[in-house]
Design an enzyme around this catalytic site. Structure first.
Site, PDB file in Angstrom:
ATOM      1  N   ASP A  13      43.564  32.402  40.629  1.00 63.15           N
ATOM      2  CA  ASP A  13      43.630  33.624  41.441  1.00 63.15           C
ATOM      3  C   ASP A  13      42.497  34.608  41.155  1.00 63.15           C
ATOM      4  OD1 ASP A  13      46.017  32.620  42.475  1.00 63.15           O
ATOM      5  OD2 ASP A  13      47.190  33.538  40.865  1.00 63.15           O
ATOM      6  N   GLY A  15      39.840  34.842  42.919  1.00 57.39           N
ATOM      7  CA  GLY A  15      39.184  35.256  44.166  1.00 57.39           C
ATOM      8  C   GLY A  15      38.275  34.164  44.718  1.00 57.39           C
ATOM      9  N   LYS A  16      38.596  32.906  44.396  1.00 58.99           N
ATOM     10  CA  LYS A  16      37.772  31.772  44.851  1.00 58.99           C
ATOM     11  C   LYS A  16      37.706  31.722  46.377  1.00 58.99           C
ATOM     12  CE  LYS A  16      40.557  29.110  42.482  1.00 58.99           C
ATOM     13  NZ  LYS A  16      41.333  30.103  41.731  1.00 58.99           N
ATOM     14  N   GLY A  40      46.695  28.986  46.191  1.00 58.03           N
ATOM     15  CA  GLY A  40      46.852  29.959  47.275  1.00 58.03           C
ATOM     16  C   GLY A  40      45.579  30.767  47.328  1.00 58.03           C
ATOM     17  N   HIS A  41      44.764  30.522  48.325  1.00 62.03           N
ATOM     18  CA  HIS A  41      43.469  31.204  48.422  1.00 62.03           C
ATOM     19  C   HIS A  41      43.510  32.191  49.582  1.00 62.03           C
ATOM     20  CE1 HIS A  41      41.329  27.666  46.189  1.00 62.03           C
ATOM     21  NE2 HIS A  41      42.327  28.188  45.519  1.00 62.03           N
ATOM     22  N   ARG A 142      49.410   4.556  38.751  1.00 66.02           N
ATOM     23  CA  ARG A 142      49.072   3.613  39.827  1.00 66.02           C
ATOM     24  C   ARG A 142      50.266   3.316  40.731  1.00 66.02           C
ATOM     25  NH1 ARG A 142      46.306   0.235  35.244  1.00 66.02           N
ATOM     26  NH2 ARG A 142      48.132   1.177  34.315  1.00 66.02           N
ATOM     27  N   GLN A 223      42.975  26.478  41.170  1.00 64.48           N
ATOM     28  CA  GLN A 223      43.482  26.863  39.837  1.00 64.48           C
ATOM     29  C   GLN A 223      42.347  27.463  38.993  1.00 64.48           C
ATOM     30  OE1 GLN A 223      44.663  23.429  41.030  1.00 64.48           O
ATOM     31  NE2 GLN A 223      46.074  24.865  41.973  1.00 64.48           N
ATOM     32  N   ARG A 302      55.382  35.480  42.993  1.00 62.29           N
ATOM     33  CA  ARG A 302      55.781  35.985  41.663  1.00 62.29           C
ATOM     34  C   ARG A 302      54.807  37.048  41.179  1.00 62.29           C
ATOM     35  NH1 ARG A 302      55.948  30.476  38.290  1.00 62.29           N
ATOM     36  NH2 ARG A 302      54.231  30.015  39.695  1.00 62.29           N
ATOM     37  N   ASP A 332      36.566  47.014  41.780  1.00 60.74           N
ATOM     38  CA  ASP A 332      37.137  48.225  42.393  1.00 60.74           C
ATOM     39  C   ASP A 332      38.525  48.573  41.872  1.00 60.74           C
ATOM     40  OD1 ASP A 332      37.539  45.695  43.931  1.00 60.74           O
ATOM     41  OD2 ASP A 332      39.053  46.927  44.938  1.00 60.74           O
ATOM     42  N   CYS A 412      32.128  41.755  43.090  1.00 59.97           N
ATOM     43  CA  CYS A 412      32.909  42.063  44.294  1.00 59.97           C
ATOM     44  C   CYS A 412      33.674  43.359  44.098  1.00 59.97           C
ATOM     45  CB  CYS A 412      33.878  40.936  44.609  1.00 59.97           C
ATOM     46  SG  CYS A 412      33.031  39.395  44.971  1.00 59.97           S
ATOM     47  N   GLY A 414      35.909  44.560  46.614  1.00 59.56           N
ATOM     48  CA  GLY A 414      36.918  44.587  47.668  1.00 59.56           C
ATOM     49  C   GLY A 414      37.094  43.188  48.215  1.00 59.56           C
TER      50      GLY A 414
HETATM   51  P1  GDP Z   1      42.116  32.489  44.521  1.00 54.35           P
HETATM   52  O1  GDP Z   1      43.340  31.688  44.314  1.00 54.35           O
HETATM   53  O2  GDP Z   1      41.138  32.385  43.387  1.00 54.35           O
HETATM   54  O3  GDP Z   1      41.458  32.236  45.853  1.00 54.35           O
HETATM   55  O4  GDP Z   1      42.579  34.021  44.532  1.00 54.35           O
HETATM   56  P2  GDP Z   1      43.840  34.637  45.344  1.00 54.35           P
HETATM   57  O5  GDP Z   1      43.495  34.680  46.768  1.00 54.35           O
HETATM   58  O6  GDP Z   1      45.095  33.973  44.938  1.00 54.35           O
HETATM   59  O7  GDP Z   1      43.899  36.073  44.705  1.00 54.35           O
HETATM   60  C1  GDP Z   1      42.790  36.927  44.709  1.00 54.35           C
HETATM   61  C2  GDP Z   1      43.150  38.199  45.489  1.00 54.35           C
HETATM   62  O8  GDP Z   1      42.135  39.156  45.265  1.00 54.35           O
HETATM   63  C3  GDP Z   1      43.200  38.009  46.990  1.00 54.35           C
HETATM   64  O9  GDP Z   1      44.224  38.803  47.504  1.00 54.35           O
HETATM   65  C4  GDP Z   1      41.832  38.497  47.468  1.00 54.35           C
HETATM   66  O10 GDP Z   1      41.873  39.010  48.795  1.00 54.35           O
HETATM   67  C5  GDP Z   1      41.589  39.601  46.493  1.00 54.35           C
HETATM   68  N1  GDP Z   1      40.187  39.909  46.162  1.00 54.35           N
HETATM   69  C6  GDP Z   1      39.141  39.072  45.981  1.00 54.35           C
HETATM   70  N2  GDP Z   1      38.056  39.760  45.568  1.00 54.35           N
HETATM   71  C7  GDP Z   1      38.430  41.057  45.490  1.00 54.35           C
HETATM   72  C8  GDP Z   1      37.775  42.262  45.085  1.00 54.35           C
HETATM   73  O11 GDP Z   1      36.620  42.282  44.685  1.00 54.35           O
HETATM   74  N3  GDP Z   1      38.511  43.404  45.128  1.00 54.35           N
HETATM   75  C9  GDP Z   1      39.815  43.435  45.538  1.00 54.35           C
HETATM   76  N4  GDP Z   1      40.432  44.593  45.544  1.00 54.35           N
HETATM   77  N5  GDP Z   1      40.463  42.317  45.900  1.00 54.35           N
HETATM   78  C10 GDP Z   1      39.788  41.162  45.869  1.00 54.35           C
HETATM   79  P1  IMO Z   2      44.818  29.132  42.725  1.00 52.30           P
HETATM   80  O1  IMO Z   2      43.984  28.011  43.307  1.00 52.30           O
HETATM   81  C1  IMO Z   2      47.458  30.588  39.581  1.00 52.30           C
HETATM   82  C2  IMO Z   2      50.052  27.640  37.617  1.00 52.30           C
HETATM   83  C3  IMO Z   2      51.548  27.758  37.881  1.00 52.30           C
HETATM   84  C4  IMO Z   2      52.087  27.237  36.562  1.00 52.30           C
HETATM   85  C5  IMO Z   2      51.104  26.138  36.191  1.00 52.30           C
HETATM   86  C6  IMO Z   2      51.567  24.737  36.546  1.00 52.30           C
HETATM   87  O2  IMO Z   2      45.467  29.988  43.735  1.00 52.30           O
HETATM   88  O3  IMO Z   2      44.035  29.868  41.683  1.00 52.30           O
HETATM   89  P2  IMO Z   2      51.823  23.470  38.883  1.00 52.30           P
HETATM   90  O4  IMO Z   2      52.646  23.812  40.093  1.00 52.30           O
HETATM   91  O5  IMO Z   2      50.364  23.403  39.129  1.00 52.30           O
HETATM   92  O6  IMO Z   2      52.342  22.268  38.150  1.00 52.30           O
HETATM   93  O7  IMO Z   2      52.076  24.713  37.871  1.00 52.30           O
HETATM   94  O8  IMO Z   2      49.903  26.424  36.912  1.00 52.30           O
HETATM   95  N1  IMO Z   2      49.213  27.550  38.844  1.00 52.30           N
HETATM   96  C7  IMO Z   2      48.468  28.558  39.306  1.00 52.30           C
HETATM   97  N2  IMO Z   2      48.324  29.828  38.893  1.00 52.30           N
HETATM   98  N3  IMO Z   2      46.736  30.150  40.636  1.00 52.30           N
HETATM   99  C8  IMO Z   2      46.837  28.872  41.053  1.00 52.30           C
HETATM  100  O9  IMO Z   2      46.036  28.360  42.014  1.00 52.30           O
HETATM  101  C9  IMO Z   2      47.757  28.023  40.408  1.00 52.30           C
HETATM  102  N4  IMO Z   2      48.129  26.726  40.568  1.00 52.30           N
HETATM  103  C10 IMO Z   2      49.004  26.457  39.599  1.00 52.30           C
HETATM  104  O10 IMO Z   2      51.927  29.086  38.118  1.00 52.30           O
HETATM  105  O11 IMO Z   2      52.005  28.223  35.568  1.00 52.30           O
HETATM  106 MG    MG Z   3      45.417  31.959  44.291  1.00 49.56          MG
END
Ligand code: GDP
Ligand code: IMO
Ligand code: MG
Length: 434
Positions: A13, A15-16, A40-41, A142, A223, A302, A332, A412, A414
């Site tokens: 999470d 910000g990928k 979840g991106h 396998r 991840q 969560r 920010d 970044c 925002g």
């Molecule tokens: P990912 O799983 O790495 O793609 O990240 P997530 O999307 O799960 O969580 C990142 C959150 O941060 C998302 O809600 C993005 O919209 C937000 N985000 C990314 N870059 C920035 C930033 O520079 N500032 C703020 N405020 N939010 C950001």
């Molecule tokens: P993105 O791509 C944050 C965490 C789960 C749990 C552990 C194992 O959005 O960054 P799993 O369901 O993979 O067997 O769970 O890994 N987890 C993540 N945490 N961002 C993710 O993906 C995650 N994918 C799995 O919360 O702790």
């Molecule tokens: Mg995510």
């Protein structure tokens, strides 16, 4: 032939999704190489706000081919929902290709994920319950069913019969639950096959054709490094490898084809699920970061655990990934904070260490050693150049870069595409000593 891998550098999470959506503008192809719909991106762009789980974040550009690589485990139902949602919102998904080598998540995987989590009791990993662990287990054993198997229904039925026989023994004798019906699963997956058939193909050919035309290719990680099966906080890890080594395996691009490896770091740390987070804040400050940044999981909703930036984990992550650069997101979030802390070492048994321990019990005993830095009382969300950032924010980013051991390519401020500042150009910056 530039190929750039975008890697989660912390616990996910970071910000990928935003970063890939931003960089995809100039690219011809985006390949997801790991994980499944546990990811979840979030992408916020002129077309709206989107939460992607399997589809690469390049899907919003009409000229970008999007590939779900062989390293991904695909839940067909989730993917179909995602495709339908995007189409409904006017996003063309015709350029998506799913590797015929990608493994599928089956109904027994989600069931087993739930049973296994329950049996862990207080030691539960806090998985996303998407069946990720059991699906990768079957791949290694396998026993997996692959996307390519959907193209040949006779052989699909034959494989299902074999595998479900084994799973039913496990389900009925160990987990004391009802057996699954081969016919029902066959019917369900046949209907998925009808929908997904046009998307399944040989992605290795496509990837190499694109590479040979000299186009920019992005490898989209899922991840984060600290959830890696080998280098993460095992057993509190995910079941695939989010690190750069797997960008190669999960896409079919050889390691020497990857030109730049960029780590995405948040300006602080978060984690969803259980397991060590050495800089976690259990106090008002942790609450303040979570609420300010709205740190709630994209996939499960969560609340994310929050803590200060962990320089020990950051350097470890940069090293095992070979980061040529970093992107620091969410600067920010700290607008208006009086002061910030950065963890520069751990104290363990009276000694200061800068290595990241493998052992969970050691990690749990590690106390962060903090350096305090002044915050900035200024809104950074409108900054577009390095000079627009307050000096304190520049100093903070420079300190993180110094701890990671690599240059920062972008900062970044925002979630939107434009809320990005180029700090050191990706192809000009010197890699640094990790
Ligand atoms: P990912 O799983 O790495 O793609 O990240 P997530 O999307 O799960 O969580 C990142 C959150 O941060 C998302 O809600 C993005 O919209 C937000 N985000 C990314 N870059 C920035 C930033 O520079 N500032 C703020 N405020 N939010 C950001
Ligand atoms: P993105 O791509 C944050 C965490 C789960 C749990 C552990 C194992 O959005 O960054 P799993 O369901 O993979 O067997 O769970 O890994 N987890 C993540 N945490 N961002 C993710 O993906 C995650 N994918 C799995 O919360 O702790
Ligand atoms: Mg995510």
């Amino acid at each position: 032939m530039p190929v750039i891998a975008i890697i989660g550098a912390q616990w996910g999470d970071e910000g990928k999704g935003k970063v890939v959506d931003m960089l995809a503008e100039k690219s011809a192809m985006v390949i997801r190489f790991a994980g499944g719909d546990n990811a979840g991106h979030t992408v916020i762009n002129p077309k709206g706000t989107f939460k992607l789980h399997l589809i690469p974040s390049g899907i919003f550009y009409p000229n970008v081919n999007c590939i779900i690589g062989n390293g991904v485990v695909v839940n067909p139902e989730s993917l179909i929902n995602e495709l339908e949602n995007l189409e409904k919102r006017g996003i063309d998904t015709g350029r998506l290709i799913i590797s015929d080598r990608a493994h599928l998540i089956m109904p027994y995987h989600t069931l087993l994920d739930e049973f296994e989590e329950r049996s862990r009791g207080r030691k539960a990993i806090g998985t996303t319950l998407r069946g990720i662990g059991p699906a990768f287990t079957d791949k290694v054993a396998r026993m997996g069913i692959r996307a390519g198997d959907l193209l040949d229904k006779r052989s699909l039925r034959h494989r299902l019969k074999k595998v479900i026989g084994i799973k039913n023994t496990l389900l009925t004798r160990i987990h004391e639950t009802e057996p699954l019906s081969v016919e029902e699963i066959y019917r369900q997956y046949s209907s998925y096959a009808d929908k997904l058939k046009p998307y399944i193909g040989d992605t290795v050919e496509m990837v190499h054709d694109s590479l040979n035309s000299g186009e920019l290719i992005l490898l989209e990680g899922a991840q984060g490094t600290m959830l890696d099966l080998d280098f993460g906080t095992y057993p509190f890890a995910t079941s695939s490898s989010p690190i750069s080594g797997n960008a190669s395996i999960g896409s079919g691009l050889a390691p020497n084809r990857i030109d730049r490896i960029i780590g995405v770091y948040k300006a602080y740390c978060t984690r969803v699920g259980s397991g060590p987070l050495p800089t976690e804040l259990h106090d008002e400050m942790g609450h303040r970061i979570r609420e300010q940044a709205q740190e709630y999981g994209t996939t499960t909703g969560r609340p994310r655990r929050c803590g200060w930036f962990d320089g020990v984990a950051a350097r470890f992550s940069a090293r095992i990934n070979g980061f040529t650069g970093a992107i620091v997101t969410r600067i920010d979030v700290f607008d208006g904070f009086e002061s910030l802390k950065v963890c520069v070492a751990y104290r363990l048994g009276g000694k200061e260490i800068t290595r990241f321990p493998a052992s969970i019990s050691e990690l749990e005993r590690c106390e962060p050693v903090y350096e305090e830095m002044p915050g900035w009382n200024q809104d950074t969300t409108g900054a577009r150049n390095w000079e627009d950032l307050p000096l304190e924010a520049q100093n903070y980013i420079n300190r993180l870069s110094n701890l990671m051991g690599c240059p920062v390519n972008f900062a970044c401020i925002g979630p939107e595409r434009a809320q990005t500042i180029e700090v050191n150009p990706v192809f000009k910056a010197k890699p640094g000593q990790l």
